[in-house]
Design a protein around this motif. Sequence first.
Motif, mmCIF file in Angstrom:
data_model
loop_
_atom_site.group_PDB
_atom_site.id
_atom_site.type_symbol
_atom_site.label_atom_id
_atom_site.label_comp_id
_atom_site.label_asym_id
_atom_site.label_seq_id
_atom_site.Cartn_x
_atom_site.Cartn_y
_atom_site.Cartn_z
ATOM 1 N N GLY A 41 0.818 -1.168 -0.264
ATOM 2 C CA GLY A 41 0.049 -0.080 -0.126
ATOM 3 C C GLY A 41 0.707 1.135 0.095
ATOM 4 O O GLY A 41 0.602 2.183 -0.793
ATOM 5 N N PHE A 42 1.718 1.297 1.003
ATOM 6 C CA PHE A 42 2.966 2.334 0.764
ATOM 7 C C PHE A 42 3.312 2.359 -0.512
ATOM 8 O O PHE A 42 3.544 3.644 -1.164
ATOM 9 C CB PHE A 42 3.846 2.184 1.809
ATOM 10 N N LEU A 43 4.004 1.456 -1.102
ATOM 11 C CA LEU A 43 4.832 1.648 -2.345
ATOM 12 C C LEU A 43 3.767 1.997 -3.444
ATOM 13 O O LEU A 43 3.972 2.745 -4.344
ATOM 14 C CB LEU A 43 5.321 0.204 -2.885
ATOM 15 N N LEU A 44 2.501 1.772 -3.285
ATOM 16 C CA LEU A 44 1.437 2.131 -4.448
ATOM 17 C C LEU A 44 1.350 3.518 -4.361
ATOM 18 O O LEU A 44 1.090 4.441 -5.263
ATOM 19 C CB LEU A 44 0.119 1.553 -4.391
ATOM 20 N N THR A 45 1.526 4.428 -3.426
ATOM 21 C CA THR A 45 1.465 5.895 -3.182
ATOM 22 C C THR A 45 2.459 6.524 -3.488
ATOM 23 O O THR A 45 2.448 7.609 -4.033
ATOM 24 C CB THR A 45 0.754 5.924 -1.682
ATOM 25 N N VAL A 46 3.666 6.052 -3.595
ATOM 26 C CA VAL A 46 4.937 6.689 -3.688
ATOM 27 C C VAL A 46 4.962 7.692 -5.054
ATOM 28 O O VAL A 46 5.509 8.638 -5.269
ATOM 29 C CB VAL A 46 6.342 5.850 -3.744
ATOM 30 N N VAL A 47 4.516 6.976 -6.191
ATOM 31 C CA VAL A 47 4.368 7.409 -7.555
ATOM 32 C C VAL A 47 3.739 8.804 -7.510
ATOM 33 O O VAL A 47 4.116 9.689 -8.480
ATOM 34 C CB VAL A 47 4.098 6.455 -8.456
ATOM 35 N N PHE A 48 2.630 8.985 -6.594
ATOM 36 C CA PHE A 48 1.825 10.147 -6.417
ATOM 37 C C PHE A 48 2.516 11.385 -5.809
ATOM 38 O O PHE A 48 2.013 12.503 -5.785
ATOM 39 C CB PHE A 48 0.605 10.137 -6.166
ATOM 40 N N TYR A 49 3.489 11.150 -5.280
ATOM 41 C CA TYR A 49 4.209 12.403 -4.547
ATOM 42 C C TYR A 49 5.101 12.938 -5.544
ATOM 43 O O TYR A 49 5.939 12.321 -6.426
ATOM 44 C CB TYR A 49 5.022 11.805 -3.475
ATOM 45 N N PRO A 50 5.311 14.351 -5.216
ATOM 46 C CA PRO A 50 5.820 15.363 -6.160
ATOM 47 C C PRO A 50 7.571 14.819 -6.293
ATOM 48 O O PRO A 50 8.123 15.024 -7.391
ATOM 49 C CB PRO A 50 5.765 16.586 -5.531
ATOM 50 N N VAL A 65 10.437 -2.008 -9.937
ATOM 51 C CA VAL A 65 10.876 -3.203 -9.585
ATOM 52 C C VAL A 65 10.246 -3.836 -8.142
ATOM 53 O O VAL A 65 9.620 -4.827 -7.964
ATOM 54 C CB VAL A 65 12.370 -3.636 -9.592
ATOM 55 N N THR A 66 10.297 -2.700 -7.416
ATOM 56 C CA THR A 66 9.855 -3.067 -5.998
ATOM 57 C C THR A 66 8.496 -3.445 -6.154
ATOM 58 O O THR A 66 7.917 -4.091 -5.306
ATOM 59 C CB THR A 66 10.430 -1.963 -5.233
ATOM 60 N N VAL A 67 7.860 -2.290 -6.840
ATOM 61 C CA VAL A 67 6.568 -2.579 -6.836
ATOM 62 C C VAL A 67 5.749 -3.857 -7.347
ATOM 63 O O VAL A 67 5.100 -4.583 -7.025
ATOM 64 C CB VAL A 67 5.659 -1.404 -7.391
ATOM 65 N N VAL A 68 6.450 -4.366 -8.456
ATOM 66 C CA VAL A 68 6.335 -5.642 -9.198
ATOM 67 C C VAL A 68 6.518 -6.581 -8.121
ATOM 68 O O VAL A 68 5.428 -7.385 -8.265
ATOM 69 C CB VAL A 68 6.992 -5.643 -10.438
ATOM 70 N N LEU A 69 7.624 -6.575 -7.575
ATOM 71 C CA LEU A 69 7.998 -7.743 -6.315
ATOM 72 C C LEU A 69 6.785 -7.737 -5.457
ATOM 73 O O LEU A 69 6.221 -8.671 -4.923
ATOM 74 C CB LEU A 69 9.238 -7.525 -5.963
ATOM 75 N N GLY A 70 6.429 -6.287 -4.919
ATOM 76 C CA GLY A 70 5.194 -6.375 -3.968
ATOM 77 C C GLY A 70 4.107 -6.987 -4.612
ATOM 78 O O GLY A 70 3.217 -7.589 -3.741
ATOM 79 N N ALA A 71 3.827 -6.743 -5.738
ATOM 80 C CA ALA A 71 2.388 -7.540 -6.322
ATOM 81 C C ALA A 71 2.544 -8.790 -6.398
ATOM 82 O O ALA A 71 1.829 -9.717 -6.239
ATOM 83 C CB ALA A 71 2.161 -6.873 -7.639
ATOM 84 N N CYS A 72 3.861 -9.269 -6.886
ATOM 85 C CA CYS A 72 3.867 -10.775 -7.002
ATOM 86 C C CYS A 72 3.992 -11.644 -5.497
ATOM 87 O O CYS A 72 3.299 -12.653 -5.525
ATOM 88 C CB CYS A 72 5.391 -11.145 -7.551
#
Length: 165
Positions: A41-50, A65-72
């Motif tokens: 959940g934290f990783l998914l929000t990072v991309v929306f920060y300036p 890579v980290t987001v994809v690993l988190g999804a897997c």
Amino acid sequence: MTEDDRRTGRDESEEERADRMWGELIQEVRVAQTGVQILFGFLLTVVFYPKYTTLSDANQHIYIVTVVLGACTTGALIGPVSLHRLVSGHRVKPQAVRLAARLTFLGLVLLLITMASALLLILRVATHDGYVPWLIAAVVAWYLTCWFGLPLWARHRHTTGTEDR
């Protein structure tokens, strides 16, 4: 006493053993899933920060890579629940427990890699010092010790030549 009784140390049928092992496995998965869900959940929000747009290309790649690993990891740790639901009532619980245990183990390995990758990203952004790889190596060594080394040592030390498969 049957061969199975000696192997398990319990007087239970294969189905009773599968039921017990399923309950234990689901409790273990609950612990891991909570951590994965918070991290993912934290990783998914990072991309929306300036600040994301100011990251170097290398750090953005590490993030992806980290987001994809988190999804897997999430998929592997939720997999046993779906497996149970889809095979429930089809008299394959012992086989389902073995498959779910493998999925859970895979989920733990993926969780270790995901956490190491997230730590790499955070430490690269927080500091540009050359000790970051050493810190990550130390944390990964700690995870390997806690999650795999100690359990394997305990299994080896406290079993009497029989293995619970």
